[in-house]
Design a protein around this motif. Structure first.
Motif, PDB file in Angstrom:
ATOM      1  N   GLU A  22      12.357   0.103  -9.839  1.00 47.23           N
ATOM      2  CA  GLU A  22      13.313   0.234 -10.536  1.00 47.23           C
ATOM      3  C   GLU A  22      13.055   0.690 -12.108  1.00 47.23           C
ATOM      4  O   GLU A  22      13.876   1.265 -12.808  1.00 47.23           O
ATOM      5  CB  GLU A  22      14.278  -1.028 -10.811  1.00 47.23           C
ATOM      6  N   GLY A  23      11.794   0.498 -12.565  1.00 47.14           N
ATOM      7  CA  GLY A  23      11.487   1.013 -13.918  1.00 47.14           C
ATOM      8  C   GLY A  23      10.593   1.889 -13.796  1.00 47.14           C
ATOM      9  O   GLY A  23      10.268   2.570 -14.975  1.00 47.14           O
ATOM     10  N   ASP A  24      10.394   2.446 -12.532  1.00 43.52           N
ATOM     11  CA  ASP A  24       9.265   3.769 -12.523  1.00 43.52           C
ATOM     12  C   ASP A  24      10.244   4.970 -12.619  1.00 43.52           C
ATOM     13  O   ASP A  24      11.289   5.217 -11.636  1.00 43.52           O
ATOM     14  CB  ASP A  24       8.689   3.781 -11.257  1.00 43.52           C
ATOM     15  N   GLU A  25      10.545   5.829 -13.462  1.00 45.69           N
ATOM     16  CA  GLU A  25      11.199   6.895 -13.772  1.00 45.69           C
ATOM     17  C   GLU A  25      10.930   7.928 -12.429  1.00 45.69           C
ATOM     18  O   GLU A  25      11.928   8.930 -12.404  1.00 45.69           O
ATOM     19  CB  GLU A  25      10.913   7.496 -15.037  1.00 45.69           C
ATOM     20  N   ASN A  26       9.820   7.876 -11.767  1.00 44.27           N
ATOM     21  CA  ASN A  26       9.998   8.783 -10.574  1.00 44.27           C
ATOM     22  C   ASN A  26      10.240   8.386  -9.284  1.00 44.27           C
ATOM     23  O   ASN A  26       9.880   8.979  -8.303  1.00 44.27           O
ATOM     24  CB  ASN A  26       8.094   9.090 -10.561  1.00 44.27           C
ATOM     25  N   ILE A  27      10.845   7.020  -9.152  1.00 44.42           N
ATOM     26  CA  ILE A  27      11.298   6.308  -8.050  1.00 44.42           C
ATOM     27  C   ILE A  27      12.692   6.240  -8.282  1.00 44.42           C
ATOM     28  O   ILE A  27      13.373   5.633  -9.191  1.00 44.42           O
ATOM     29  CB  ILE A  27      10.533   5.350  -7.772  1.00 44.42           C
ATOM     30  N   ASP A  28      13.622   6.599  -7.134  1.00 48.55           N
ATOM     31  CA  ASP A  28      14.910   6.208  -7.081  1.00 48.55           C
ATOM     32  C   ASP A  28      14.960   5.058  -6.069  1.00 48.55           C
ATOM     33  O   ASP A  28      14.603   5.304  -5.019  1.00 48.55           O
ATOM     34  CB  ASP A  28      15.941   7.074  -6.354  1.00 48.55           C
ATOM     35  N   VAL A  29      15.583   3.904  -6.291  1.00 48.79           N
ATOM     36  CA  VAL A  29      15.628   2.737  -5.547  1.00 48.79           C
ATOM     37  C   VAL A  29      17.080   2.599  -4.839  1.00 48.79           C
ATOM     38  O   VAL A  29      18.125   2.612  -5.536  1.00 48.79           O
ATOM     39  CB  VAL A  29      15.297   1.568  -6.153  1.00 48.79           C
ATOM     40  N   TYR A  30      17.119   2.468  -3.409  1.00 48.81           N
ATOM     41  CA  TYR A  30      18.215   2.146  -2.521  1.00 48.81           C
ATOM     42  C   TYR A  30      18.154   1.017  -1.883  1.00 48.81           C
ATOM     43  O   TYR A  30      17.351   0.704  -1.047  1.00 48.81           O
ATOM     44  CB  TYR A  30      18.464   3.541  -1.674  1.00 48.81           C
ATOM     45  N   VAL A  53      12.478   6.355  -3.075  1.00 47.88           N
ATOM     46  CA  VAL A  53      12.371   7.688  -2.858  1.00 47.88           C
ATOM     47  C   VAL A  53      11.751   8.430  -3.965  1.00 47.88           C
ATOM     48  O   VAL A  53      12.464   8.316  -5.101  1.00 47.88           O
ATOM     49  CB  VAL A  53      13.827   8.363  -2.297  1.00 47.88           C
ATOM     50  N   HIS A  54      10.787   9.274  -3.870  1.00 52.19           N
ATOM     51  CA  HIS A  54      10.164   9.928  -5.090  1.00 52.19           C
ATOM     52  C   HIS A  54      11.206  11.031  -5.398  1.00 52.19           C
ATOM     53  O   HIS A  54      12.032  11.630  -4.689  1.00 52.19           O
ATOM     54  CB  HIS A  54       8.881  10.544  -4.710  1.00 52.19           C
ATOM     55  N   THR A  55      11.316  11.150  -6.793  1.00 54.79           N
ATOM     56  CA  THR A  55      12.036  12.222  -7.517  1.00 54.79           C
ATOM     57  C   THR A  55      11.919  13.677  -7.008  1.00 54.79           C
ATOM     58  O   THR A  55      12.398  14.273  -7.401  1.00 54.79           O
ATOM     59  CB  THR A  55      12.372  11.915  -8.874  1.00 54.79           C
ATOM     60  N   VAL A  67       0.870  -1.164  -0.038  1.00 55.17           N
ATOM     61  CA  VAL A  67      -0.178  -0.094  -0.096  1.00 55.17           C
ATOM     62  C   VAL A  67       0.815   1.235   0.006  1.00 55.17           C
ATOM     63  O   VAL A  67       0.720   2.183  -0.878  1.00 55.17           O
ATOM     64  CB  VAL A  67      -0.881  -0.105   1.097  1.00 55.17           C
ATOM     65  N   GLY A  68       1.741   1.174   0.842  1.00 57.18           N
ATOM     66  CA  GLY A  68       2.776   2.199   0.777  1.00 57.18           C
ATOM     67  C   GLY A  68       3.588   2.414  -0.664  1.00 57.18           C
ATOM     68  O   GLY A  68       3.644   3.723  -0.859  1.00 57.18           O
ATOM     69  N   PHE A  69       3.770   1.370  -1.300  1.00 62.24           N
ATOM     70  CA  PHE A  69       4.418   1.604  -2.363  1.00 62.24           C
ATOM     71  C   PHE A  69       3.378   2.119  -3.685  1.00 62.24           C
ATOM     72  O   PHE A  69       3.875   2.975  -4.529  1.00 62.24           O
ATOM     73  CB  PHE A  69       4.791   0.206  -2.963  1.00 62.24           C
ATOM     74  N   VAL A  70       2.162   1.631  -3.488  1.00 62.26           N
ATOM     75  CA  VAL A  70       1.242   2.523  -4.371  1.00 62.26           C
ATOM     76  C   VAL A  70       1.198   4.096  -4.078  1.00 62.26           C
ATOM     77  O   VAL A  70       1.019   4.951  -5.195  1.00 62.26           O
ATOM     78  CB  VAL A  70      -0.275   1.763  -4.117  1.00 62.26           C
ATOM     79  N   GLU A  71       0.985   4.656  -2.748  1.00 63.03           N
ATOM     80  CA  GLU A  71       1.277   6.025  -2.722  1.00 63.03           C
ATOM     81  C   GLU A  71       2.270   6.526  -3.096  1.00 63.03           C
ATOM     82  O   GLU A  71       2.628   7.933  -3.228  1.00 63.03           O
ATOM     83  CB  GLU A  71       0.788   6.024  -1.064  1.00 63.03           C
ATOM     84  N   LEU A  72       3.783   5.896  -3.018  1.00 65.21           N
ATOM     85  CA  LEU A  72       4.794   6.339  -3.364  1.00 65.21           C
ATOM     86  C   LEU A  72       5.014   6.520  -4.883  1.00 65.21           C
ATOM     87  O   LEU A  72       5.221   7.760  -5.351  1.00 65.21           O
ATOM     88  CB  LEU A  72       6.100   5.367  -3.102  1.00 65.21           C
ATOM     89  N   ALA A  73       4.332   5.504  -5.614  1.00 66.67           N
ATOM     90  CA  ALA A  73       4.415   5.668  -7.161  1.00 66.67           C
ATOM     91  C   ALA A  73       3.498   6.928  -7.513  1.00 66.67           C
ATOM     92  O   ALA A  73       3.715   7.652  -8.554  1.00 66.67           O
ATOM     93  CB  ALA A  73       3.797   4.448  -7.615  1.00 66.67           C
ATOM     94  N   ASP A  74       2.256   7.161  -6.873  1.00 69.88           N
ATOM     95  CA  ASP A  74       1.545   8.205  -7.387  1.00 69.88           C
ATOM     96  C   ASP A  74       2.085   9.514  -6.727  1.00 69.88           C
ATOM     97  O   ASP A  74       1.399  10.438  -6.986  1.00 69.88           O
ATOM     98  CB  ASP A  74      -0.101   8.044  -7.067  1.00 69.88           C
ATOM     99  N   GLY A  75       2.967   9.463  -5.791  1.00 69.07           N
ATOM    100  CA  GLY A  75       3.447  10.939  -5.355  1.00 69.07           C
ATOM    101  C   GLY A  75       2.796  11.383  -4.025  1.00 69.07           C
ATOM    102  O   GLY A  75       3.103  12.622  -3.720  1.00 69.07           O
ATOM    103  N   THR A  76       1.863  10.544  -3.490  1.00 70.82           N
ATOM    104  CA  THR A  76       1.049  10.909  -2.290  1.00 70.82           C
ATOM    105  C   THR A  76       2.022  11.216  -1.320  1.00 70.82           C
ATOM    106  O   THR A  76       2.154  11.744  -0.176  1.00 70.82           O
ATOM    107  CB  THR A  76       0.105   9.915  -1.984  1.00 70.82           C
TER     108      THR A  76
END
Length: 545
Positions: free
Chosen positions: A258-266, A517-519, A234-243
């Protein structure tokens, strides 16, 4: 002993240092939004002196300060509330000058009295702080000037600076803490950190707002908001949409993240131990040959894959790979000597030699959680393939803790948060509690498997094993009272050589975590070691919507 230490880890996500100096100052006072972070647990108390929750160990650094701060790469510490390096008077006496420009959130000034009070409070057994074991090297701390403290040690400690940089040694305002009392202070904390508590909605959010008078300057962010979201998906869904701006990423979601251009993965090393505890006191595995047979039964890599897949690495000598690498321990030698290749025939031979045969049953208990259930199921399957009945029982955290205390299990899943020092594993997991001040409570058999090994060896009168265990207990205590790294290295190598042939613990892996982390967030890069990661002397985060 803090029997709930398993939920804590001193390795926290932090920041990569890019610049030195007070770069976070925001002289215009125009914040850049609120950094929203997903976390899975509620907060029990905001008082760092009483905290046992891993995520709040990180968050507490935003509310409170410590004398020192760990550098972002973990290589050492730098002065923080301390105004310069600690002055060594002799081996057990140190003097620290305290900055005279630090203000608490209630407007009062931080002085040496606050520092002495805070450290002595945790060290006092009457206060029942779960952090006591971490500061046992302290004797007393006294204010020897308005902005000077003298730290007296019970013994030399190689871990002193690391502890003084952690929330085990957070500084609280003496007057406010005494006036409010521990319970009220835990719900309405007053610190000196870059943020202060503005709102707490249990089961929902923890909101912090920037502290204008922070001694390193005002953060660029308006605030931080921790959203309590138990399900990582659920947290990831909110990260992906920028919430929200930061959330954990499960193995199943790694590819998508890793394929989402709006997310940096560490990916970050958790510096922990994950595996199983074996009951060495009673039941099918009290004989060392049965425990050795268990190690021949399993495929360690299958156990790792079944638990966490890509998000983990093998551990060696009950320490994570990060510790092995940092200390140069002989992991390849240990692998050859103590981690046998899977061989069911040899496992059955050892079970026969231990008097078990194959006509016995094994109860594997596990706490809830995908990684716990995963490794327990893989182990169950190995027993079944060898013709041995095994059941997996999922229990609550409370039942699991009670079972540990009373040795009511055959095998149980186990996790332990340590740090990048071997002491985080060997002192806490493998010392003899009977030799602690006060010893063990009457209703506690021991802590983790090694406590049962000590007790079982005493009960059976196994003098040769007891002699080795007495040496093991001596080593892990001496190692933390020794500052010479080479001497400590030799202690821990000897400890491994004593412990591993007794097979009290089935060590499988050390977890790593993935965080997204959102870009929209700039100036922020998490690592395993940094503290106050969105705002410290190396970097500051900001939101660019």
């Amino acid at each position: 002993m803090n029997r709930r230490r398993f939920v804590k880890s001193t390795a926290a996500a932090g920041t990569v240092g890019l610049f030195a100096g007070c770069i976070g100052a925001n002289p215009e006072g125009d914040g850049t939004g609120t950094f929203r972070i997903a976390t899975s647990d509620e907060v029990e108390t905001f008082d760092p002196r009483m905290n046992q929750m891993a995520w709040y160990t990180t968050a507490a650094h935003y509310l409170f300060d410590s004398l020192l701060m760990i550098e972002p790469d973990g290589s050492g510490t730098v002065p923080h509330l301390a105004d310069g390096e600690l002055e060594e008077i002799d081996e057990t006496t140190f003097v620290a000058d305290i900055r005279d420009d630090v203000t608490f959130h209630d407007g009062s000034q931080l002085t040496a009295e606050d520092v002495a009070y805070s450290l002595n409070w945790v060290r006092d057994p009457d206060n029942d702080s779960p952090n006591l074991a971490n500061v046992e090297f302290l004797d007393t701390v006294e204010a020897t000037g308005e902005y000077e403290v003298t730290i007296h040690l019970e013994y030399q400690s190689a871990l002193m600076e690391a502890v003084l940089a952690d929330m085990n040694a957070a500084i609280v305002p003496k007057d406010a803490a005494e006036e409010m009392g521990q319970e009220e202070f835990g719900q309405n904390p007053i610190g000196s950190g870059p943020f202060e508590l503005s709102n707490h909605d249990p089961s929902s959010t923890v909101e912090l707002e920037a502290f204008d008078d922070y001694f390193l300057g005002e953060p660029e962010l308006d605030g931080l908001e921790y959203r309590i979201i138990p399900e990582t998906e659920v947290g990831f869904v909110e990260l992906a949409d920028g919430t929200i701006h930061q959330s954990g990423v499960t193995e199943a979601l790694l590819g998508e993240a890793e394929g989402d251009e709006n997310i940096d993965v560490y990916r970050l090393d958790n510096f922990d131990f994950q595996g199983f505890v074996v009951n060495c006191l009673e039941g099918p595995f009290e004989d060392v040959r049965a425990r050795e047979g268990l190690h021949h039964l399993v495929d360690y890599d299958d156990l790792l894959t079944g638990a966490v897949g890509e998000l983990g690495t093998r551990n060696w000598g009950h320490m994570p790979q990060g510790v092995i690498d940092a200390w140069g321990f002989p992991a390849e030698e240990w692998e050859d000597e103590y981690y046998p290749e899977q061989d069911h025939d040899r496992a059955l031979e050892l079970f026969e030699e231990a008097g078990l045969g194959t006509d016995f049953e094994v109860d594997i208990t596990t706490r809830a959680g995908e990684s716990m259930r995963g490794r327990a199921t893989v182990l169950q399957n190995e027993f079944e393939e060898a013709g041995i009945d095994a059941t997996v029982s999922e229990v609550s955290d409370g039942e699991w803790l009670d079972g540990l205390d009373r040795a009511e299990f055959d095998i149980t899943t186990y996790g332990w948060g340590g740090d990048d020092d071997p002491d985080g594993y060997y002192y806490y997991m493998f010392r003899d509690l009977e030799n602690d001040d006060g010893g063990m409570s009457d209703d506690v058999v021991g802590h983790s498997s090694i406590g049962y090994l000590y007790e079982g060896s005493r009960e059976r009168g196994d003098e040769s094993v007891l002699e080795d265990l007495e040496r093991l207990d001596e080593i892990v205590r001496e190692a933390r009272m020794t500052v010479d790294r080479d001497e400590r290295y030799e202690y821990y190598v000897e400890a491994v050589e004593i412990l591993m042939p007794l097979y009290p613990v089935l060590g499988v892996y050390s977890a790593s975590s993935a965080t997204g982390v959102h870009t929209d967030v700039e100036g922020y890069e998490p690592t395993e070691f940094g503290t106050q990661e969105v705002f410290n002397e190396w970097q500051t985060a900001r939101i660019d919507d």
